[in-house]
Design an enzyme around this catalytic site. Sequence first.
Site, PDB file in Angstrom:
ATOM      1  N   THR A  47      -4.389  42.918  18.967  1.00 26.90           N
ATOM      2  CA  THR A  47      -4.280  42.544  17.562  1.00 26.90           C
ATOM      3  C   THR A  47      -4.164  43.830  16.754  1.00 26.90           C
ATOM      4  O   THR A  47      -4.046  44.924  17.303  1.00 26.90           O
ATOM      5  CB  THR A  47      -5.509  41.741  17.086  1.00 26.90           C
ATOM      6  OG1 THR A  47      -6.633  42.626  16.957  1.00 26.90           O
ATOM      7  CG2 THR A  47      -5.845  40.635  18.061  1.00 26.90           C
ATOM      8  N   CYS A  48      -4.227  43.696  15.437  1.00 28.20           N
ATOM      9  CA  CYS A  48      -4.082  44.875  14.589  1.00 28.20           C
ATOM     10  C   CYS A  48      -5.264  45.821  14.705  1.00 28.20           C
ATOM     11  O   CYS A  48      -5.168  46.984  14.315  1.00 28.20           O
ATOM     12  CB  CYS A  48      -3.885  44.451  13.133  1.00 28.20           C
ATOM     13  SG  CYS A  48      -5.218  43.435  12.488  1.00 28.20           S
ATOM     14  N   SER A  95     -13.086  40.269  13.147  1.00 27.17           N
ATOM     15  CA  SER A  95     -11.850  40.677  12.498  1.00 27.17           C
ATOM     16  C   SER A  95     -12.142  41.585  11.313  1.00 27.17           C
ATOM     17  O   SER A  95     -13.252  41.579  10.769  1.00 27.17           O
ATOM     18  CB  SER A  95     -11.075  39.441  12.004  1.00 27.17           C
ATOM     19  OG  SER A  95     -10.718  38.602  13.079  1.00 27.17           O
ATOM     20  N   GLY A 114      -7.696  33.375  10.421  1.00 24.77           N
ATOM     21  CA  GLY A 114      -7.362  32.443  11.486  1.00 24.77           C
ATOM     22  C   GLY A 114      -6.229  32.872  12.395  1.00 24.77           C
ATOM     23  O   GLY A 114      -5.955  32.205  13.390  1.00 24.77           O
ATOM     24  N   GLN A 115      -5.545  33.966  12.072  1.00 27.83           N
ATOM     25  CA  GLN A 115      -4.394  34.376  12.877  1.00 27.83           C
ATOM     26  C   GLN A 115      -4.790  34.785  14.292  1.00 27.83           C
ATOM     27  O   GLN A 115      -3.968  34.765  15.203  1.00 27.83           O
ATOM     28  CB  GLN A 115      -3.676  35.530  12.177  1.00 27.83           C
ATOM     29  CG  GLN A 115      -3.058  35.120  10.853  1.00 27.83           C
ATOM     30  CD  GLN A 115      -2.570  36.308  10.052  1.00 27.83           C
ATOM     31  OE1 GLN A 115      -2.305  37.363  10.610  1.00 27.83           O
ATOM     32  NE2 GLN A 115      -2.465  36.139   8.755  1.00 27.83           N
ATOM     33  N   GLY A 143      10.620  43.347   8.473  1.00 23.16           N
ATOM     34  CA  GLY A 143      10.189  42.676   9.692  1.00 23.16           C
ATOM     35  C   GLY A 143      10.362  41.177   9.536  1.00 23.16           C
ATOM     36  O   GLY A 143      10.373  40.648   8.414  1.00 23.16           O
ATOM     37  N   ALA A 144      10.486  40.476  10.671  1.00 25.77           N
ATOM     38  CA  ALA A 144      10.668  39.023  10.625  1.00 25.77           C
ATOM     39  C   ALA A 144       9.813  38.326  11.676  1.00 25.77           C
ATOM     40  O   ALA A 144      10.113  37.203  12.068  1.00 25.77           O
ATOM     41  CB  ALA A 144      12.144  38.661  10.807  1.00 25.77           C
ATOM     42  N   SER A 190       5.826  37.009  13.117  1.00 20.28           N
ATOM     43  CA  SER A 190       4.905  36.008  12.580  1.00 20.28           C
ATOM     44  C   SER A 190       4.173  36.511  11.336  1.00 20.28           C
ATOM     45  O   SER A 190       4.043  35.787  10.340  1.00 20.28           O
ATOM     46  CB  SER A 190       3.898  35.604  13.651  1.00 20.28           C
ATOM     47  OG  SER A 190       3.182  36.738  14.122  1.00 20.28           O
ATOM     48  N   MET A 191       3.673  37.762  11.358  1.00 19.42           N
ATOM     49  CA  MET A 191       2.948  38.288  10.218  1.00 19.42           C
ATOM     50  C   MET A 191       3.870  38.502   9.023  1.00 19.42           C
ATOM     51  O   MET A 191       3.532  38.177   7.886  1.00 19.42           O
ATOM     52  CB  MET A 191       2.269  39.607  10.593  1.00 19.42           C
ATOM     53  CG  MET A 191       1.286  40.117   9.562  1.00 19.42           C
ATOM     54  SD  MET A 191      -0.264  39.208   9.586  1.00 19.42           S
ATOM     55  CE  MET A 191      -1.084  40.039  10.935  1.00 19.42           C
TER      56      MET A 191
END
EC number: 1.2.1.70
Length: 428
Positions: free
Chosen positions: A35-36, A95, A101-102, A175-176, A178-179
């Site tokens: 994740t990030c 998080s 919820g991501q 960017g394209a 999900s986020m």
Amino acid sequence: MSVLERAALTTDAKAKLLQDTLAAEPAAEAAVLGTCNRIELYAEVDKFHAGVAELSTLLALHSGVALEELTPHLYVHYEDRAVHHLFSVACGLDSMVVGEGQILGQIKDALGLGQELHTAGRNLNDLFQQALRVGKRAHSETGIDKAGQSLVTFGLAELTRVTGELPGKRALVVGAGSMSSLAAATLARAGVSELVVANRTLERAERLAQSLGGRAVPFSAVPHELAAADVVVSCTGATGLVLDAETVTAALAQRAAAGPLGLLDLAMPRDVDGAVHELPGAHLVDIEDLAAASADAPMAADVDAVRRIVAAEVTAFGAAQRAARITPTVVALRTMAADVVSAELARLDGRLPDLDDKERAEITQTVRRVVDKLLHAPTVRVKQLAGEPGGAGYADALRELFDLDPQAVAAVSRADSVGTQDSNRGKK
């Protein structure tokens, strides 16, 4: 650049890490969650210390960060502590923006990759599936998702403290994925006057822009669009900078008195040069800023409620896992009993050949019923006992008392594992 940024893994790197992890002698199953703000490698190992050493080495190898530099940043959880950690992560407790919820989608992706590569077997499949259920339960039974906003919503809120409210602003999304798609949809709902989407694959940018009434541009047009934008959100999978300080400086020079340029960098590793923080006329919000800004959000009651859910679910999961481990022994015991019954009934047929079909059926049913009744109470009770802490020894005791063949028990376990994997493939 931070260690986390440098250690970020591409999809191909994750796949290679999983394959090499399974090839390592201590590991039987593996899944990787990225994740990030985390890179986590989950593995089923036979030898704890050897497993930690081997997997740490592999993580360093595939991240490109030297082991001696990576080691101070590593954390290790095992058994119930590992379960507790993943459940907490699934609920958003770990998080940067508590409750976002991501993470559930990212856990689902991690499991999906493990299943696709056949590195996630029964144990990790059960763990990750339960983590997803626990996360959904936390969001449905508490207000954790309201207390902690998604990274996109929270980030834009931080940005607009300087740039002003979003309605009427011109927005550029780089960017394209999900986020980025979530950011674009959020900006469109907020009422920006123009939405521009840039992506290395123009077709993806066009699909996203068209669905939101925006405009798509090729990636090469980003410097030009930057000068015309008020708000920029960037989240790509690039390994290098997408917007360096020089490019942003040039855009600021063209904007003149157009107001501050707000940039939200949601990528890991970062898309926007950290030096942009120092540029007059630019306001950059990145992952580290979000972590600091969300630390004081008032959500204590919801966090406590979720922690209680996690604790209860960890206890229940542990009990279920311990009970499941004795199932092959119980199945092997019942199989042995059935074989004994069949052998004795065959002997009876030889001694009493004149029995008619009705008499033979009645005797068969009676013998089987007696055996079932004798085995029912001990097999039910041993499952209950095995589910309690320290209950692992009951399987050994059952095998010893009934002189069960270890190979027969192992065969049941293998068959059960293969059946689970086939079922998982069928669900995909």
